[in-house]
Design an enzyme around this catalytic site. Structure first.
Site, PDB file in Angstrom:
ATOM      1  N   GLU A 240       0.783  -1.299   0.147  1.00 38.43           N
ATOM      2  CA  GLU A 240       0.052   0.080   0.141  1.00 38.43           C
ATOM      3  C   GLU A 240       0.763   1.161  -0.037  1.00 38.43           C
ATOM      4  OE1 GLU A 240      -3.217  -0.174  -0.343  1.00 38.43           O
ATOM      5  OE2 GLU A 240      -3.549  -2.170   0.108  1.00 38.43           O
ATOM      6  N   LYS A 255      -6.012 -11.156  10.227  1.00 32.67           N
ATOM      7  CA  LYS A 255      -6.436 -12.424   9.759  1.00 32.67           C
ATOM      8  C   LYS A 255      -6.181 -13.457  10.729  1.00 32.67           C
ATOM      9  CE  LYS A 255      -4.804 -10.826   5.146  1.00 32.67           C
ATOM     10  NZ  LYS A 255      -3.734 -10.784   4.251  1.00 32.67           N
TER      11      LYS A 255
END
Length: 475
Positions: A240, A255
């Site tokens: 990103e 996650k």
């Protein structure tokens, strides 16, 4: 128990339609909010209408997969129609063709307030408006599919409670699919929801962030510095604009929280899971890892203290992985999850963790499960009442120490480790090129991470140690 080879599942990109049996499966019963009369399609199959919130990379992939497989879906007795796509800017040109009859809107009310829409697919991202879309859709009786890892990790108990409340007394429950939220195209969530329910998971270890695996792979295989590898990851779209969540292990921690709930049934706050990123990993660590027959990977790990144990620990950290372990060979932006369990011993799931079609494929898999009435309970495993999470863990450890050469260093090191009850397994040191600035590595036997931290602080306080030490668990 005799050793058996690991089961490896390779999740190659391809439509989920390809492996579905050529049977006409019953579709789920119409939800109570649907209009009493819906015109049948030309094939005579009752249409199932989707509202897609988000028309970007993943949203476009969903449209393309469903459009390309329309004939196969019809052969299965399914008519799935994308009724509306909600986007931020209706005037923006899209990189996918809209199916016939699909309306592009820019107001979520056009989707949430439409009683003819059976299922809302949320692929807009974020945890603000996306949460409103998901929760209001569930409250109104619409089924939901989402790829939103951050939302689920942040609000998991709230979402679970909402589904329980809404489905109480309902003849046809509201369904919630989120396969794409963890590891993109790898069907790990479906596996934990179904295939491992009759088994007892003892440990899961995963490469669950493609950006960091790409960076570490380039550092190892191409000899890049961390900075150069990060620049390449950014140029290729793996990182990103602000890579903090990736490189500091926070994305992997989100996650891991979801996987812990599915594998062990226990709900653990993200903030309770220790997370360390890859910014301290250097070329020296790969050099010494090779000497020991292994490599360095950023892993999310959760494990019971023993099979059938009452304590579970978890962490995200750089980890020394022996070359004999499957995870050592997973390079680039690929993801992989290794599950140890009582019955199946060791299973490895490997595939693309992100990208347009891998992620969209998982969303379509959830859509088909819901339409056919085969969607699993979102969080089917309940933890035993006496299972406790502890934010400390035991492991062998790799400790890298930078030092100024002198007499008595090994004696001092042994004394410090001995003080904290840590047994040294081996000491590795390449020939010293600069006596004023050199490095060596210590590998310990099993020790609690809290003792390793204390020992590192004590080492850093000596007059021969230069700067901070670096430690990581051994898988």
């Amino acid at each position: 128990m005799p050793t058996r080879p690991a089961l490896t599942v390779l999740c190659c990109l391809g439509s989920v339609i390809g492996w579905m049996p050529a049977l006409t499966m019953p579709r789920s019963a119409p939800t109570t909010h649907r209009r009493a009369l819906l015109s049948a399609s030309a094939s005579g199959v009752e249409p199932y209408r989707l509202g897609l919130v988000g028309g970007g990379t993943v949203g476009g992939g969903i449209v393309e997969i469903l459009s390309s497989k329309a004939a196969q879906l019809e052969a299965l007795g399914l008519d799935i129609q994308i009724a509306k796509v909600c986007v931020r800017d209706k005037s923006k040109e899209r990189d996918f063709a809209l199916p016939g009859g699909c309306e592009v809107v820019d107001d979520i009310e056009s989707v949430l307030g439409d009683d003819s829409i059976d299922l809302v697919v949320e692929v807009m991202g974020g945890v603000g408006l996306a949460k409103e879309v998901v929760t209001r859709a569930i409250e109104s009786g619409k089924n939901v599919v989402t790829a939103n890892k951050a939302l689920i990790a942040q609000d998991l108990p709230e979402l679970q409670a909402l589904l329980t409340r809404v489905n109480t007394g309902r003849e046809t429950p509201v369904r919630f699919g989120f396969e794409a939220a963890v590891c993109g195209g790898i069907p790990i969530i479906h596996a934990l929801q179904r295939d491992f329910l009759a088994d007892d998971v003892t440990q899961l270890s995963g490469i669950i962030n493609g950006c960091t695996n790409f960076i570490l792979s380039n550092m190892e295989l191409s000899g890049m510095s961390y900075g150069d590898a990060l620049k390449e990851a950014s140029a290729l779209g793996y990182a990103e604009a602000d890579p903090t969540l990736d490189v500091m292990g926070l994305d992997a921690r989100s996650k891991l929280r979801i996987l812990i709930k599915l594998a062990f049934g226990i709900d653990v706050s993200e903030n309770e899971i220790p997370a360390r990123g890859i910014t301290e990993v250097t070329a020296t660590d790969f050099e010494y890892a090779r000497l020991q027959g292994g490599t360095v990977k950023l892993l999310g790990v959760a494990k019971l203290d023993e099979p059938g144990g009452k304590r579970i620990s978890a962490f995200v950290s750089p980890v020394f992985v022996p070359s004999t372990n499957t995870l050592a060979s997973i390079n680039g932006a690929t993801n992989a999850i290794q599950i140890s369990s009582q019955s199946m011993v060791s299973s490895v799931f490997v595939g693309q963790g992100a990208g347009r079609f891998p992620t969209a494929n998982s969303c379509v898999s959830d859509i088909l499960d819901i339409v056919q009435g085969t969607c699993a309970t979102p969080f089917p495993r309940a933890a035993p009442d006496d299972l406790q999470f502890v934010n400390s863990f035991e492991s062998a450890f790799y400790v890298r120490i930078r030092f100024r050469d002198g007499v008595g260093i090994i004696q001092s090191l042994g004394s410090i480790f001995g003080e904290f009850g840590i047994s040294i397994n081996s000491v590795l040191q390449n020939p010293i090129k600069d006596p004023k600035d050199a490095q060596f590595v210590v590998v310990t036997d099993l020790a609690d991470v809290s003792k390793i931290k204390k020992a590192c602080v004590a080492i850093e306080a000596t007059d021969w140690c230069l700067g901070d030490t670096f430690y990581m668990p051994v898988l």
